[in-house]
Design a protein around this motif. Sequence first.
Motif, PDB file in Angstrom:
ATOM      1  N   HIS A 142      -4.429  -7.546   3.505  1.00 29.13           N
ATOM      2  CA  HIS A 142      -3.059  -8.189   3.655  1.00 29.13           C
ATOM      3  C   HIS A 142      -3.595  -9.920   3.904  1.00 29.13           C
ATOM      4  CE1 HIS A 142       0.977  -8.467   4.913  1.00 29.13           C
ATOM      5  NE2 HIS A 142       1.080  -7.132   4.055  1.00 29.13           N
ATOM      6  N   TRP A 202      -3.028  -6.323  10.367  1.00 26.12           N
ATOM      7  CA  TRP A 202      -2.303  -7.291  10.007  1.00 26.12           C
ATOM      8  C   TRP A 202      -1.161  -7.930  10.647  1.00 26.12           C
ATOM      9  CZ3 TRP A 202      -1.878  -3.515   6.809  1.00 26.12           C
ATOM     10  CH2 TRP A 202      -1.027  -2.952   6.445  1.00 26.12           C
ATOM     11  N   HIS A 256      -1.512  -4.234  -2.552  1.00 24.26           N
ATOM     12  CA  HIS A 256      -0.734  -4.917  -1.989  1.00 24.26           C
ATOM     13  C   HIS A 256      -2.524  -5.617  -1.180  1.00 24.26           C
ATOM     14  CE1 HIS A 256       2.158  -6.412   0.035  1.00 24.26           C
ATOM     15  NE2 HIS A 256       1.811  -6.204   0.943  1.00 24.26           N
ATOM     16  N   ASP A 276       6.376  -1.618   0.530  1.00 26.71           N
ATOM     17  CA  ASP A 276       4.655  -2.424   0.792  1.00 26.71           C
ATOM     18  C   ASP A 276       4.720  -2.288   1.978  1.00 26.71           C
ATOM     19  OD1 ASP A 276       5.528  -4.016  -1.234  1.00 26.71           O
ATOM     20  OD2 ASP A 276       5.779  -5.695   0.337  1.00 26.71           O
ATOM     21  N   ASP A 277       2.785  -1.644   2.057  1.00 21.72           N
ATOM     22  CA  ASP A 277       2.510  -1.576   2.945  1.00 21.72           C
ATOM     23  C   ASP A 277       1.911  -0.070   3.580  1.00 21.72           C
ATOM     24  OD1 ASP A 277       2.661  -4.112   3.440  1.00 21.72           O
ATOM     25  OD2 ASP A 277       3.950  -4.181   5.028  1.00 21.72           O
TER      26      ASP A 277
HETATM   27 ZN   LIG Z   1       2.929  -6.321   3.000  1.00 19.35          ZN
END
Ligand SMILES: [Zn+2]
Length: 233
Positions: free
Chosen positions: A139, A105, A135, A69-70
């Motif tokens: 966020h 975030w 994603h 993720d990210d």
């Molecule tokens: Zn994330």
Amino acid sequence: MKVPILLYHQIATPPAKGAPFRSMYVSPASFRRQMWLLRRLGFQGLSLREAMPFIRGEKTGKVAAITFDDGFCNVHANALPVLQEFGFTATNFFVANQIGGSNEWDRPLGIAHAACMDERQIEDWLAAGNEVGSHSLDHRHLTAIGAEEARRQILSSKFRLEQITRQPVTSFSYPYGDCSPSVRSMVKDAGYAVATGTDKRRAQAQDDMTELPRWTIRRGDTLLHFLLKCLVR
Ligand SMILES: [Zn+2]
């Protein structure tokens, strides 16, 4: 057949003791050991897109889906070479408004600054056969921002990432794992084939493809923890 979907965030040396969310960092050495173990056990590590026929039961084989993720730069630096070494592919879920940016975030939570991949690094990621997933744009908690904004986060991130990759973007990961029936139907309507939820077990054909279970791999996981996540539940 049951397929473990593994979730990583940052592949980097963890910050000092006491730092928040330290568990979300897996060291490059641990990551390499885990990939080595998968290979040793006869698993093929695949992007979520490539793992889907196995999850749906259309293909058989010993497969683990590897996801991040990210979209962090440290995954480009520390995980991409390892994936290539073992002949594995993976999915990275990018925050579309932070391409070449950072984890803004995370900052209110006290998490240290971490750079996100830029377009050139995403090209490397794709060139090695890996998948780009969405994603969202920023966020945010998709259940807390109103339907119109949630739809924009889901749809515009897909367009933006498709512009960058010149490929269809068909996998989605809910920021914070935060979703609801209406958010899930927005994801489906936007044209995503699959999205990952928060259940902790392996994925299988009967699962809702907009809420596939996924195992977070944490800093403190021993090889035994890792093994249990891949093989048992
Ligand atoms: Zn994330």
